[in-house]
Write a protein that holds these residues in place. Structure first.
Motif, PDB file in Angstrom:
ATOM      1  N   SER A 197      16.493   7.027  73.498  1.00 48.41           N
ATOM      2  CA  SER A 197      15.746   7.631  74.288  1.00 48.41           C
ATOM      3  C   SER A 197      14.546   7.901  74.609  1.00 48.41           C
ATOM      4  CB  SER A 197      16.678   9.006  73.207  1.00 48.41           C
ATOM      5  OG  SER A 197      15.777   9.219  71.794  1.00 48.41           O
ATOM      6  N   SER A 198      13.832   7.231  73.685  1.00 45.63           N
ATOM      7  CA  SER A 198      12.699   6.721  74.733  1.00 45.63           C
ATOM      8  C   SER A 198      12.505   6.889  75.898  1.00 45.63           C
ATOM      9  CB  SER A 198      11.528   7.027  73.448  1.00 45.63           C
ATOM     10  OG  SER A 198      11.664   4.735  73.357  1.00 45.63           O
ATOM     11  N   ARG A 199      13.053   5.439  76.471  1.00 47.44           N
ATOM     12  CA  ARG A 199      13.537   4.303  76.874  1.00 47.44           C
ATOM     13  C   ARG A 199      14.431   5.249  78.225  1.00 47.44           C
ATOM     14  NH1 ARG A 199      10.175  -0.583  75.607  1.00 47.44           N
ATOM     15  NH2 ARG A 199      10.140  -0.502  73.292  1.00 47.44           N
ATOM     16  N   ASN A 200      15.308   5.196  77.981  1.00 44.93           N
ATOM     17  CA  ASN A 200      16.287   5.637  78.733  1.00 44.93           C
ATOM     18  C   ASN A 200      16.849   7.677  78.648  1.00 44.93           C
ATOM     19  OD1 ASN A 200      18.093   3.067  78.773  1.00 44.93           O
ATOM     20  ND2 ASN A 200      18.011   3.656  76.101  1.00 44.93           N
ATOM     21  N   LEU A 201      16.243   8.331  78.357  1.00 47.79           N
ATOM     22  CA  LEU A 201      16.001   9.844  78.604  1.00 47.79           C
ATOM     23  C   LEU A 201      15.322  10.690  79.030  1.00 47.79           C
ATOM     24  CD1 LEU A 201      18.575  10.444  75.288  1.00 47.79           C
ATOM     25  CD2 LEU A 201      19.810   9.945  77.671  1.00 47.79           C
ATOM     26  N   PRO A 202      15.366  11.661  79.292  1.00 49.38           N
ATOM     27  CA  PRO A 202      14.095  12.542  79.673  1.00 49.38           C
ATOM     28  C   PRO A 202      13.972  13.613  78.136  1.00 49.38           C
ATOM     29  CG  PRO A 202      15.994  13.500  80.525  1.00 49.38           C
ATOM     30  CD  PRO A 202      16.399  11.778  80.945  1.00 49.38           C
ATOM     31  N   GLY A 212      -0.309  11.196  71.959  1.00 49.12           N
ATOM     32  CA  GLY A 212       0.783   9.324  72.327  1.00 49.12           C
ATOM     33  C   GLY A 212       1.802  10.883  72.947  1.00 49.12           C
ATOM     34  N   ALA A 213       2.638  10.292  74.108  1.00 48.67           N
ATOM     35  CA  ALA A 213       3.938  11.010  74.051  1.00 48.67           C
ATOM     36  C   ALA A 213       5.154  11.145  72.752  1.00 48.67           C
ATOM     37  CB  ALA A 213       4.177  10.339  75.439  1.00 48.67           C
ATOM     38  N   PRO A 234      -2.495   0.796  68.457  1.00 47.15           N
ATOM     39  CA  PRO A 234      -3.044   0.442  69.508  1.00 47.15           C
ATOM     40  C   PRO A 234      -3.343   0.271  71.540  1.00 47.15           C
ATOM     41  CG  PRO A 234      -1.018  -0.613  68.764  1.00 47.15           C
ATOM     42  CD  PRO A 234      -1.109   1.191  67.953  1.00 47.15           C
ATOM     43  N   ASP A 235      -4.045   0.672  71.871  1.00 46.85           N
ATOM     44  CA  ASP A 235      -4.500   0.212  73.389  1.00 46.85           C
ATOM     45  C   ASP A 235      -4.574   1.842  73.461  1.00 46.85           C
ATOM     46  OD1 ASP A 235      -4.687  -0.049  75.748  1.00 46.85           O
ATOM     47  OD2 ASP A 235      -2.151  -0.318  76.243  1.00 46.85           O
ATOM     48  N   TYR A 236      -5.751   2.211  72.281  1.00 47.06           N
ATOM     49  CA  TYR A 236      -4.950   3.817  72.483  1.00 47.06           C
ATOM     50  C   TYR A 236      -6.647   4.609  73.252  1.00 47.06           C
ATOM     51  CZ  TYR A 236      -6.919   8.158  69.442  1.00 47.06           C
ATOM     52  OH  TYR A 236      -7.514   9.396  69.896  1.00 47.06           O
ATOM     53  N   PRO A 237      -6.358   5.642  73.434  1.00 46.52           N
ATOM     54  CA  PRO A 237      -4.853   6.338  73.428  1.00 46.52           C
ATOM     55  C   PRO A 237      -4.353   6.457  74.787  1.00 46.52           C
ATOM     56  CG  PRO A 237      -7.009   7.365  74.357  1.00 46.52           C
ATOM     57  CD  PRO A 237      -7.581   6.034  74.286  1.00 46.52           C
ATOM     58  N   GLN A 238      -3.156   6.453  74.335  1.00 44.03           N
ATOM     59  CA  GLN A 238      -1.904   6.206  75.683  1.00 44.03           C
ATOM     60  C   GLN A 238      -2.584   6.480  76.850  1.00 44.03           C
ATOM     61  OE1 GLN A 238       1.443   7.470  74.580  1.00 44.03           O
ATOM     62  NE2 GLN A 238       2.588   6.753  76.313  1.00 44.03           N
ATOM     63  N   PHE A 239      -2.233   7.083  77.141  1.00 40.85           N
ATOM     64  CA  PHE A 239      -3.368   8.346  78.425  1.00 40.85           C
ATOM     65  C   PHE A 239      -4.577   7.965  79.483  1.00 40.85           C
ATOM     66  CE2 PHE A 239       0.505   9.907  77.239  1.00 40.85           C
ATOM     67  CZ  PHE A 239       1.689   9.946  77.630  1.00 40.85           C
ATOM     68  N   ARG A 266       5.338  -0.284  77.407  1.00 40.93           N
ATOM     69  CA  ARG A 266       5.710   0.794  76.981  1.00 40.93           C
ATOM     70  C   ARG A 266       7.044   1.653  77.588  1.00 40.93           C
ATOM     71  NH1 ARG A 266      -0.641   3.101  75.173  1.00 40.93           N
ATOM     72  NH2 ARG A 266      -0.345   2.514  72.984  1.00 40.93           N
ATOM     73  N   PRO A 267       7.768   2.674  77.067  1.00 38.57           N
ATOM     74  CA  PRO A 267       7.985   2.792  78.509  1.00 38.57           C
ATOM     75  C   PRO A 267       7.193   4.212  79.281  1.00 38.57           C
ATOM     76  CG  PRO A 267       9.640   3.281  76.020  1.00 38.57           C
ATOM     77  CD  PRO A 267       7.567   3.101  75.911  1.00 38.57           C
ATOM     78  N   GLU A 268       7.876   5.018  80.159  1.00 36.29           N
ATOM     79  CA  GLU A 268       7.133   5.223  81.016  1.00 36.29           C
ATOM     80  C   GLU A 268       6.703   6.930  80.606  1.00 36.29           C
ATOM     81  OE1 GLU A 268       8.087   4.945  85.355  1.00 36.29           O
ATOM     82  OE2 GLU A 268       7.789   2.588  85.597  1.00 36.29           O
ATOM     83  N   ALA A 269       6.120   7.377  80.328  1.00 34.95           N
ATOM     84  CA  ALA A 269       6.139   8.611  80.384  1.00 34.95           C
ATOM     85  C   ALA A 269       5.220   9.864  80.828  1.00 34.95           C
ATOM     86  CB  ALA A 269       5.752   9.213  78.445  1.00 34.95           C
ATOM     87  N   ARG A 270       5.112  11.061  80.648  1.00 33.16           N
ATOM     88  CA  ARG A 270       4.167  11.423  81.215  1.00 33.16           C
ATOM     89  C   ARG A 270       3.131  12.599  79.842  1.00 33.16           C
ATOM     90  NH1 ARG A 270       6.434  15.297  85.768  1.00 33.16           N
ATOM     91  NH2 ARG A 270       6.769  13.636  87.409  1.00 33.16           N
TER      92      ARG A 270
END
Length: 450
Positions: A72-77, A160-161, A382-387, A422-426
């Motif tokens: 769902s994190s990759r395919n659903l809003p 994180g998202a 890892p690779d923090y913070p996400q945004f 990572r999946p795209e996220a806001r």
């Protein structure tokens, strides 16, 4: 000791096991969906998920839950999250976990590992809503089982998202294996931090008209999270670290039975390290730990930091908690017959501002080496913070620690790279304006957030 971030080969699916029958019941390691290859248009398991009729989770249920969250994190809003986990199932999971957590002491003693052959304890630092890195970590470290314990050192949400998914997955593991999975509280499991760093907004977006209800349930669950653990009588773990004594001298108590007041001024009271007896009596259910008054221990445990400067002092950089030096680490270890202190709380952004202490490039640092043992910081995002991506991005590794029988005081460090892509996220907070490392806290806002 580095771990390859490619997913291992999966064993056959196990039969469902009811871990609530016995804390010592063996659990077969299962294969969970790879967080790098679950981008199909149809879900890999039946959704929405339903709560078991007997309210007893199985390993299969958690496996399906993990796969559904990854997919769902990759395919659903985000607003479609109830189609994966309806609010009724959310309620059952959080309520069941909360009942378990609230019954646990402030400091959990993990001694069952001493009586099991080939047992190990995995200690995990901040994960901050990075679901896919958590999925990898669980598979890489070996899933919780009869002889594999986990201690999570807090900060499951914010930044994180996927803080909601991360927290709920760990609650499911707690319900399934309550005596093998231990969830401690971090400073971000609070009303103040979640209102600033995104988790509150995330829950409101994902559960829409039921969002306020879901957020309140999460806050109630935060209140039950224990503050610390002691592993095999040798290793103390907590999110921030050490804490002060709050014993009140008798001379400070006003005389007379009526209108008796206890006068306590932390600025005027000499600082000294607290005891486990004092830790056991602290009121952990306060959502935003106070930085004044008698209930200072939770704030210390969640917000304090080590320093290379000797002594114990107020943590004026954060506005809450303490700073303690190597001499305090030695005193604490020696007094309580411990060998290690493992804490978290500081990512690469925070460590960049801490002269004298190592950076967080590998996901862990050894901060103090003293006669009685060591102080270690572990950070598992890892690779923090996400945004907060800039040209100077840290690109740090995450890490977890494995403690093995018979002594559990010789840490094995396992560093790992971030799962990609990572999946795209806001983002759910204004990451460009919000401070990086929880410093310069707006304490007035913390009061009004209660």
């Amino acid at each position: 000791m580095s771990s390859d971030s490619s997913p291992p080969v999966c064993p056959p699916d196990p039969k469902p096991i009811n871990a609530q029958n016995s804390p010592d019941e063996s659990v077969t390691t299962a294969c969970f969906s790879s967080s790098s290859a679950n981008t199909t248009s149809s879900p890999p398991v039946d959704i929405p998920l339903s709560w078991p009729p007997d309210s007893k989770l199985t390993l299969d249920w958690i496996r399906h839950f993990s796969s559904a969250l990854d997919w769902s994190s990759r395919n659903l809003p985000p607003s479609d999250f109830p189609s994966v986990l309806p609010v009724s199932v959310f309620d059952s999971l959080v309520l069941t976990a909360s009942k378990i957590l609230h019954k646990e002491p402030n400091c959990v003693r993990i001694n069952d590992c001493l009586s099991l052959p080939d047992s190990a304890v995995v200690v995990v630092g901040d994960v901050h809503g990075q679901l896919h890195d958590l999925l990898f970590l669980l598979q890489d470290a070996g899933f919780p089982s009869d002889n594999r314990f986990f201690v999570f050192n807090g900060d499951y949400v914010d930044r994180g998202a996927w803080g909601l998914e991360t927290f709920l997955l760990l609650l499911a593991w707690k319900v399934f294996l309550p005596h093998r999975v231990h969830l401690l509280r971090g400073n971000h499991e609070s009303k103040y931090c979640t209102s600033v760093y995104g988790f509150e907004k995330e829950v409101l977006v994902k559960y829409d008209d039921k969002g306020k209800h879901a957020y309140r349930k999460c806050l109630g669950c935060f209140e039950g999270l224990p503050l610390a653990s002691v592993i095999a009588g040798r290793v103390y773990t907590a999110h921030g670290g050490l804490f002060r004594s709050v014993s009140i001298p008798k001379s400070k108590r006003s005389k007379g039975k009526k209108n008796r007041r206890i006068i306590f001024n932390p600025e005027a009271t000499p600082l000294s390290l607290g005891s486990f007896v004092e830790l056991s009596t602290a009121r952990r259910s306060v959502l935003d730990p106070p930085w004044e008054g008698l209930n200072l221990i939770p704030g210390d445990v969640l917000w304090s930091d080590p320093t290379m400067k000797p002594g114990l002092s107020l943590n004026k950089e954060r506005g809450i908690g303490l700073l303690w030096g190597p001499d305090c680490t030695e005193e604490f270890l020696k007094k309580f017959h411990l060998k290690l202190i493992i804490r978290s709380h500081e990512g690469p952004d925070a460590r960049e501002k801490r002269p004298g202490l190592a950076g967080m490039d590998e996901g862990y640092t050894i901060d103090h080496v003293v006669e009685s043992g060591k102080l270690i910081t572990v950070f598992s995002a890892p690779d923090y913070p996400q945004f907060q991506a800039t040209e100077e991005r840290y690109k740090n590794k995450g890490a977890y620690i494995v403690l093995k029988a018979p002594d559990f005081d010789d840490p094995e460090f396992h560093s790992f790279e971030a799962t990609a892509p990572r999946p795209e996220a806001r983002a759910y907070y204004d990451y460009e304006d919000v401070i990086d490392s929880d410093e310069e806290l707006d304490l007035a806002s913390m009061v009004t957030a209660k």
